[in-house]
Each structure stands twice: as C-alpha cells, then as structure tokens.
Design a protein around this motif. Structure first.
Motif, PDB file in Angstrom:
ATOM      1  N   LEU A   9      -8.459 -19.848  54.957  1.00  0.00           N
ATOM      2  CA  LEU A   9      -7.466 -19.340  56.160  1.00  0.00           C
ATOM      3  C   LEU A   9      -6.025 -18.833  55.281  1.00  0.00           C
ATOM      4  CD1 LEU A   9      -9.288 -19.328  58.604  1.00  0.00           C
ATOM      5  CD2 LEU A   9      -9.357 -21.620  57.657  1.00  0.00           C
ATOM      6  N   THR A  10      -5.961 -17.713  55.416  1.00  0.00           N
ATOM      7  CA  THR A  10      -4.382 -17.128  54.795  1.00  0.00           C
ATOM      8  C   THR A  10      -4.081 -15.775  55.461  1.00  0.00           C
ATOM      9  OG1 THR A  10      -3.771 -16.031  52.852  1.00  0.00           O
ATOM     10  CG2 THR A  10      -6.295 -16.046  53.043  1.00  0.00           C
ATOM     11  N   LEU A  57       1.836 -18.571  60.130  1.00  0.00           N
ATOM     12  CA  LEU A  57       1.852 -19.686  60.584  1.00  0.00           C
ATOM     13  C   LEU A  57       2.244 -20.993  59.732  1.00  0.00           C
ATOM     14  CD1 LEU A  57      -1.703 -19.074  62.487  1.00  0.00           C
ATOM     15  CD2 LEU A  57       0.509 -19.282  63.771  1.00  0.00           C
ATOM     16  N   LEU A 112      -5.726 -14.553  60.854  1.00  0.00           N
ATOM     17  CA  LEU A 112      -5.489 -14.670  62.165  1.00  0.00           C
ATOM     18  C   LEU A 112      -4.816 -13.429  62.603  1.00  0.00           C
ATOM     19  CD1 LEU A 112      -6.872 -16.371  63.976  1.00  0.00           C
ATOM     20  CD2 LEU A 112      -4.971 -17.381  64.662  1.00  0.00           C
ATOM     21  N   GLY A 113      -3.937 -12.809  61.643  1.00  0.00           N
ATOM     22  CA  GLY A 113      -3.344 -11.430  61.994  1.00  0.00           C
ATOM     23  C   GLY A 113      -2.156 -11.406  61.047  1.00  0.00           C
ATOM     24  N   TYR A 172       2.347 -25.549  53.753  1.00  0.00           N
ATOM     25  CA  TYR A 172       3.427 -25.254  52.650  1.00  0.00           C
ATOM     26  C   TYR A 172       3.203 -23.777  52.214  1.00  0.00           C
ATOM     27  CZ  TYR A 172       2.539 -30.079  52.939  1.00  0.00           C
ATOM     28  OH  TYR A 172       2.285 -31.530  53.284  1.00  0.00           O
ATOM     29  N   GLU A 173       3.314 -23.695  50.882  1.00  0.00           N
ATOM     30  CA  GLU A 173       3.471 -22.255  50.380  1.00  0.00           C
ATOM     31  C   GLU A 173       1.593 -21.608  50.248  1.00  0.00           C
ATOM     32  OE1 GLU A 173       5.452 -19.983  50.078  1.00  0.00           O
ATOM     33  OE2 GLU A 173       7.005 -21.393  50.560  1.00  0.00           O
ATOM     34  N   GLY A 174       0.961 -22.561  50.508  1.00  0.00           N
ATOM     35  CA  GLY A 174      -0.635 -22.561  50.461  1.00  0.00           C
ATOM     36  C   GLY A 174      -1.280 -23.463  49.357  1.00  0.00           C
ATOM     37  N   PHE A 208       1.071 -12.415  60.734  1.00  0.00           N
ATOM     38  CA  PHE A 208       2.018 -13.112  60.891  1.00  0.00           C
ATOM     39  C   PHE A 208       1.864 -14.627  60.026  1.00  0.00           C
ATOM     40  CE2 PHE A 208      -1.042 -12.965  64.525  1.00  0.00           C
ATOM     41  CZ  PHE A 208      -1.499 -14.325  64.222  1.00  0.00           C
ATOM     42  N   GLY A 263       0.293 -23.767  59.449  1.00  0.00           N
ATOM     43  CA  GLY A 263      -0.939 -24.340  58.733  1.00  0.00           C
ATOM     44  C   GLY A 263      -2.204 -23.483  59.060  1.00  0.00           C
ATOM     45  N   GLY A 270      -4.687 -24.401  54.748  1.00  0.00           N
ATOM     46  CA  GLY A 270      -3.626 -24.507  53.820  1.00  0.00           C
ATOM     47  C   GLY A 270      -2.202 -25.006  54.701  1.00  0.00           C
ATOM     48  N   GLN A 302      -3.171 -13.758  54.074  1.00  0.00           N
ATOM     49  CA  GLN A 302      -3.388 -12.434  53.223  1.00  0.00           C
ATOM     50  C   GLN A 302      -4.903 -11.942  53.424  1.00  0.00           C
ATOM     51  OE1 GLN A 302      -2.363 -13.525  49.231  1.00  0.00           O
ATOM     52  NE2 GLN A 302      -0.566 -13.932  49.839  1.00  0.00           N
TER      53      GLN A 302
HETATM   54  C1  LIG Z   1       3.400 -21.178  55.834  1.00  0.00           C
HETATM   55  S1  LIG Z   1       1.596 -20.536  55.344  1.00  0.00           S
HETATM   56  C2  LIG Z   1       1.760 -19.857  53.664  1.00  0.00           C
HETATM   57  C3  LIG Z   1       1.864 -18.501  53.831  1.00  0.00           C
HETATM   58  C4  LIG Z   1       1.892 -17.723  52.141  1.00  0.00           C
HETATM   59  N1  LIG Z   1       3.181 -18.518  51.564  1.00  0.00           N
HETATM   60  C5  LIG Z   1       2.148 -16.452  51.926  1.00  0.00           C
HETATM   61  O1  LIG Z   1       3.199 -15.820  52.239  1.00  0.00           O
HETATM   62  O2  LIG Z   1       1.042 -15.695  52.222  1.00  0.00           O
HETATM   63  C6  LIG Z   1       0.674 -22.147  55.075  1.00  0.00           C
HETATM   64  C7  LIG Z   1      -0.810 -21.771  55.583  1.00  0.00           C
HETATM   65  O3  LIG Z   1      -1.014 -21.393  56.905  1.00  0.00           O
HETATM   66  C8  LIG Z   1      -2.059 -21.009  56.959  1.00  0.00           C
HETATM   67  N2  LIG Z   1      -1.913 -19.634  57.417  1.00  0.00           N
HETATM   68  C9  LIG Z   1      -0.634 -19.037  57.827  1.00  0.00           C
HETATM   69  N3  LIG Z   1      -0.762 -17.820  58.567  1.00  0.00           N
HETATM   70  C10 LIG Z   1      -1.671 -17.549  58.538  1.00  0.00           C
HETATM   71  C11 LIG Z   1      -2.524 -16.602  59.269  1.00  0.00           C
HETATM   72  N4  LIG Z   1      -1.962 -15.487  59.749  1.00  0.00           N
HETATM   73  N5  LIG Z   1      -4.077 -16.372  59.270  1.00  0.00           N
HETATM   74  C12 LIG Z   1      -4.581 -17.724  58.453  1.00  0.00           C
HETATM   75  N6  LIG Z   1      -4.033 -18.653  57.954  1.00  0.00           N
HETATM   76  C13 LIG Z   1      -2.645 -18.638  58.051  1.00  0.00           C
HETATM   77  C14 LIG Z   1      -2.668 -20.603  55.465  1.00  0.00           C
HETATM   78  O4  LIG Z   1      -3.816 -21.717  55.385  1.00  0.00           O
HETATM   79  C15 LIG Z   1      -1.588 -20.930  54.643  1.00  0.00           C
HETATM   80  O5  LIG Z   1      -1.831 -21.426  53.251  1.00  0.00           O
END
Ligand SMILES: C[S@@+](CC[C@H](N)C(=O)[O-])C[C@H]1O[C@@H](n2cnc3c(N)ncnc32)[C@H](O)[C@@H]1O
Length: 239
Positions: free
Chosen positions: A85-86, A136, A131-132, A113-115, A134, A138, A111, A88
C-alpha cells in the motif's frame, strides 16, 4: 481466499473486519484473514520497527528485518499477490478489485512513517496499490478498503439482496437511482415506471438513468464503456 496483512496496528482492523459482510465471510469460511503484528518479528528488545533514514532527513523508515522475518511465517508462492500500500501505486478501482478477487492469496504490507525500507519492496512486492492521490498516515485504512471491495466480490459473500452485478463501475457506468417504500414522502414520489410491473420498461428506465447519471457525474467514464454495455444502451434506447 487467504489474506495476510502485515501491520503494526492489528487492532485497527477489529471494527471493519468484525462486522457486516466481512465478519460473515470469515465465519462462513469464504475468506481467511490473518493479521500479523510486525512488532512480533522485530529482533529489537523494545520491539522497535523503525529507524533513521540513510542519507539523513526528517522522518523514520520501517526496518526491513521484521518484514523478512514475517514472510518466513507466511505460506506464499509465485501465484500470491503481494501488495504494497503506497501513494505511489496504481490508483485502486473496481477493475483492480475484479482482478484481485481471482487470486487465491493476497498479502498486504502496511507502511508507516516515511514508508518501508525499499529492499522489502524489491524482494517481495508484486503490486503497488494506492487509495488515491493523497497521503495517509499508514497503509491500514487502504488495506481495509481493498479487502472490503475484494471480499464482497467473492461468490457467496453477499446475498442476492446485496448483488454487486449492477453496482457502479461493474459495467462501466454508474448505477441508476434506487427507491423503496413508501411510494411518496414529503411530496417526493417514486417514478411510475418502477411501480408498473413492466420489467422491460423498468430495465429501459434503469439503463437510461444509469447512462444519464454517468454522463452528468463522471463524463470521463463514457469513453471507456465496454462494448457489451454500449450494445445494451443502444438496444434499450431503440425500444
Ligand atoms: C506517511 S505515508 C508515507 C508516504 C511516503 N513518504 C511518500 O511520500 O510516498 C505512510 C504509509 O501510509 C500508507 N499510505 C499513505 N497514503 C497512501 C495511499 N494514498 N494509498 C495507499 N497507502 C498509503 C503507505 O503504506 C505508506 O508507507
């Protein structure tokens, strides 16, 4: 279907997985969901699972060892879809849900924190899903949302009264409006055609409404309507 979820917050899943269709699907053996607390696989005496990023900078990174260790306890093979889940990843949609439901085994990596250390991704991950557009805190909420969208598609998971076949996106269109009793409320009436008992006319009305709503709300979907849906629209509109 088997779903393994690697997370540092397994308790977050209790509400969504302990109610409604997801609860019933687990009780009926339609899906077997296992939550793995990543902290259980930490080799640190304080169960720490994050560390400072190489190269410096703000934010922490999830350490790779607990993930490598956790995978020793998961019975995966080449057919398993291992999903990171990311933000990206590929934006989640009904088409992805329809693909994932064909799999026997899904693993979700949540994930924080930063991932997660990139080497976990390189070694295990077969698909990245977002998921889109934006960010989140985690991956737990995306894992819950995707699990819900996939499990409800498993045959036997939802009853006839909750059929998904006409749901929005399944045939490329948004779904038509729904009405139930009473026939009138505060001057708002149920369209006559729905009370007529004429199934052909009802089907025509529903198809027209579905098309009209899609044109108005999501014109971007119109250019990708599948051939069989287009044929159906043309057929009912001719009648
Ligand atoms: C704060 S986010 C990290 C974002 C990362 N530093 C970046 O800029 O791509 C922490 C975790 O939340 C999850 N996450 C955050 N946004 C998400 C999204 N839109 N879709 C799926 N997972 C997400 C991912 O697992 C990610 O590792």
């Amino acid at each position: 279907m088997i779903i393994d979820i690697l997370t540092i917050f397994p308790e977050m899943f209790e509400g969504p997985f302990g109610n409604s269709i997801l609860k019933r699907a687990q009780e009926n053996g339609i899906v077997n969901i296992a939550l793995h607390d990543i902290r259980d696989y930490s080799n640190n005496k304080h169960k720490k699972v994050d560390d400072y990023p190489y190269g410096g900078g703000a934010g922490m990174v999830m350490k790779p060892e607990p993930f490598f260790e956790a995978f020793k306890h998961i019975d995966y093979n080449d057919e398993t879809e291992i999903i990171l889940l990311t933000p990206q990843g590929e934006p989640f949609n009904q088409e992805i849900a329809n693909d994932l439901v064909k799999k026997k085994h899904l693993v979700f990596l949540c994930g924080h924190y930063e991932g997660i250390d990139y080497r976990v991704q390189e070694h295990f991950v077969t698909k990245e899903v977002s998921l889109g557009d934006f960010v989140l805190t985690g991956g737990e909420l995306p894992a819950m949302v995707i699990t819900d969208a996939v499990v409800r598609l498993i045959p036997g998971s939802i009853g006839k009264e909750e059929s998904f076949l006409n749901d929005s996106f399944q045939n490329g269109l948004l779904e038509h409006p729904h009405y139930t009793r009473p026939q009138e409320i505060h001057g708002y009436k149920v369209p006559d055609v729905l009370l007529s008992g004429n199934h052909q006319e009802i089907e025509k009305w529903r198809t027209e409404k579905s098309y009209e709503i899609t044109v108005n709300k999501r014109p971007d979907l119109i250019k990708n309507i599948p051939e069989d849906t287009l044929k159906k629209i043309k057929k009912v509109c001719k009648e």
